[in-house]
Design a protein around this motif. Structure first.
Motif, PDB file in Angstrom:
ATOM      1  N   VAL A  90     -91.305 -26.613 -25.319  1.00  0.00           N
ATOM      2  CA  VAL A  90     -92.009 -26.836 -24.055  1.00  0.00           C
ATOM      3  C   VAL A  90     -93.407 -26.243 -24.161  1.00  0.00           C
ATOM      4  N   VAL A  91     -94.414 -27.067 -23.859  1.00  0.00           N
ATOM      5  CA  VAL A  91     -95.802 -26.629 -23.840  1.00  0.00           C
ATOM      6  C   VAL A  91     -96.291 -26.712 -22.395  1.00  0.00           C
ATOM      7  N   ASP A  92     -96.836 -25.612 -21.878  1.00  0.00           N
ATOM      8  CA  ASP A  92     -97.246 -25.609 -20.477  1.00  0.00           C
ATOM      9  C   ASP A  92     -98.627 -26.241 -20.299  1.00  0.00           C
ATOM     10  N   ALA A  93     -99.087 -26.297 -19.055  1.00  0.00           N
ATOM     11  CA  ALA A  93    -100.352 -26.973 -18.744  1.00  0.00           C
ATOM     12  C   ALA A  93    -101.548 -26.321 -19.417  1.00  0.00           C
ATOM     13  N   ALA A  94    -101.419 -25.036 -19.758  1.00  0.00           N
ATOM     14  CA  ALA A  94    -102.511 -24.328 -20.426  1.00  0.00           C
ATOM     15  C   ALA A  94    -102.462 -24.479 -21.941  1.00  0.00           C
ATOM     16  N   GLY A  95    -101.451 -25.197 -22.438  1.00  0.00           N
ATOM     17  CA  GLY A  95    -101.329 -25.405 -23.878  1.00  0.00           C
ATOM     18  C   GLY A  95    -100.534 -24.335 -24.598  1.00  0.00           C
ATOM     19  N   ASN A  96     -99.802 -23.499 -23.853  1.00  0.00           N
ATOM     20  CA  ASN A  96     -99.017 -22.434 -24.461  1.00  0.00           C
ATOM     21  C   ASN A  96     -97.597 -22.901 -24.755  1.00  0.00           C
ATOM     22  N   LEU A  97     -97.121 -22.639 -25.969  1.00  0.00           N
ATOM     23  CA  LEU A  97     -95.758 -22.985 -26.360  1.00  0.00           C
ATOM     24  C   LEU A  97     -94.804 -21.899 -25.889  1.00  0.00           C
ATOM     25  N   ALA A  98     -93.820 -22.288 -25.073  1.00  0.00           N
ATOM     26  CA  ALA A  98     -92.816 -21.339 -24.605  1.00  0.00           C
ATOM     27  C   ALA A  98     -91.869 -20.986 -25.750  1.00  0.00           C
ATOM     28  N   THR A  99     -91.071 -19.944 -25.554  1.00  0.00           N
ATOM     29  CA  THR A  99     -90.085 -19.577 -26.566  1.00  0.00           C
ATOM     30  C   THR A  99     -89.164 -20.758 -26.820  1.00  0.00           C
ATOM     31  N   PRO A 100     -89.079 -21.235 -28.054  1.00  0.00           N
ATOM     32  CA  PRO A 100     -88.250 -22.410 -28.336  1.00  0.00           C
ATOM     33  C   PRO A 100     -86.777 -22.158 -28.016  1.00  0.00           C
ATOM     34  N   GLN A 101     -86.103 -23.219 -27.561  1.00  0.00           N
ATOM     35  CA  GLN A 101     -84.670 -23.150 -27.334  1.00  0.00           C
ATOM     36  C   GLN A 101     -83.962 -23.834 -28.493  1.00  0.00           C
TER      37      GLN A 101
END
Length: 453
Positions: free
Chosen positions: A191-202
């Protein structure tokens, strides 16, 4: 005897014994002749950019390691024929979905569509399943019921190889031929948020099976997903049963939380409920491109078109995570697009029904009956969701298609951000056919006690 001849003889023999048909005799006679036994056009298009169907890919590439579950790209050495971007998009507008056009307009400097040669890799259907498909087509008892919400009287083959409405096409997608006995796999949701940051992968493991293809007519698909990481969520499970008779049975969903240490029914996991594990980017009825009850929308069959869509998406799925994930969208270098004939289905929200989408359009590839692209429109008629399916042909089993545990990219254009579901880019990922899964894999009673791999 040639396998195509064997299939044609089986089809003709079955048709000769059929007294009453769902489709006309003239239409049914096309199956196995001008159409494949499962309903796609055998011939190529006029200019040869879509080739004739000649049997598909039934053997793995030489560099595939048997039993590894690590899929390889059969076309890794191919180069794009050309690219479509913001500068030349108007030239190809009639072959681009509105959703893809929206992506190009949103990111004109970075998003592009690389067009590769079309390879019709979908494996030739077995004689038995081809015969079952013709039986479905010519059997008046094989039909949708309750205004398309359910399906009855069909088994062991494509239910509607010559569809007459949008519901039939959508059921063909839901019941498409995949792994013959079932599968197990491990993948990563990103998941990549609106700011372009990749969340911790599941990271997750998953078992799945399609009992419809074994002649069982209660539920057409079972899936059990177990979270392996991050540590705070490890051991959580989600079990879903998808029924054929949605008019009589509800979708059954159960969740297990290690914190609560109990299994609970989760009827809310349906329709436009956001999937929290995917950052809320996708709804539950967008899993697998579409899944669930078809009672909130009217599904209209628009027709068949030639479109540039994701196809033979092996390199997308197996691309290393740090290469495929961009700040705004998937790296175009890792996408493969081909010209395909697709069925177009438009779903419009029914009067009095509630849903985040007012309309959706689905693009279903003719050989595999897989939804390969879709877009959703908000209440103002603006595209707010774009889904792109990561589909390929099952060259390992030589039967049906694969979606690598429902792999897709979903873009949330309203809030920003996107998700890549079921990447196989981690070195520990795998996706394997299983001849037969234990009966108790898909029961809520065993969810809490089952270990993780």
């Amino acid at each position: 005897m040639n396998s195509n001849v064997t299939i044609s003889l089986a089809l003709l023999s079955l048709f000769a014994s059929t007294a009453q048909a769902n489709v006309s005799a003239e239409e049914a006679a096309k199956l196995g002749t001008t159409l494949t036994p499962w309903g796609s056009e055998k011939k190529g298009n006029a200019d040869g950019t879509i080739p004739e169907y000649t049997g598909g890919m039934t053997q793995p590439p030489a560099n595939y390691v048997k039993g590894s579950g690590r899929w390889v790209d059969p076309f890794a050495e191919e180069k794009p024929l050309f690219s479509i971007n913001a500068k030349n998009m108007a030239q190809y507008g009639d072959k681009l979905t509105p959703g893809v056009q929206t992506l190009i307009k949103r990111w004109p400097d970075t998003y592009r569509v690389d067009i590769y040669p079309t390879h019709r890799t979908y494996p030739q259907m077995s004689a038995e399943r081809a015969a079952a498909t013709l039986k479905n087509a010519t059997n008046p008892e094989c039909k949708t019921v309750a205004n398309g919400v359910g399906i009855a009287g069909c088994s062991n083959g494509v239910p509607f190889p010559i569809p007459s409405d949008g519901y039939q096409v959508m059921w063909n997608h839901a019941l498409r031929e995949r792994m013959p006995g079932g599968f197990e796999g491990r993948g990563t949701n990103l998941v990549v948020d609106a700011a372009g940051n990749l969340a911790t992968p599941q990271v997750f493991s998953l078992y799945g099976t399609s009992p419809y293809w074994s002649g069982k007519n209660d539920y057409y698909y079972y899936s059990l997903t177990t979270t392996l990481s991050p540590a705070r969520d490890a051991g959580g499970k989600l079990l879903i049963w998808y029924p054929l008779r949605y008019d009589e049975k509800d979708q059954r969903s159960w969740s297990y939380s290690t914190g609560q240490r109990r299994v609970r029914l989760a009827p809310e996991f349906s329709y436009d409920t956001p999937i929290t594990q995917l950052g809320g980017v996708l709804f539950f009825d967008e899993a697998n491109m579409f899944a669930g009850r078809m009672d909130r929308f009217d599904f209209k069959l628009v027709g068949k078109q030639e479109m540039y869509v994701p196809a033979n998406a092996y390199k997308t799925v197996i691309a290393p995570i740090n290469h495929v994930i961009g700040k705004q969208h998937v790296n175009p270098d890792d996408m493969r697009w081909e010209l395909r004939r697709v069925w177009v289905v438009e779903a419009s929200l029914k009067n009095g029904m509630r849903h985040a989408a007012s309309k959706r359009r689905y693009y279903i590839e003719e050989d595999s009956w897989s939804i390969v692209a879709s877009e959703g429109y908000d209440q103002g008629g603006k595209v707010f969701r774009v889904l792109l399916g990561h589909m390929g042909s099952n060259y390992v089993s030589g039967m049906g298609s694969v979606d690598f545990v429902s792999s897709l990219t979903g873009y949330d254009l309203a809030r920003g951000g996107y998700t890549f579901v079921a990447s196989q880019g981690d070195p520990k990922a795998y996706y394997l056919p299983v001849d037969k899964l234990p009966n108790n894999v898909f029961t809520p009673e065993t969810m809490a006690g089952r270990g993780v791999r």
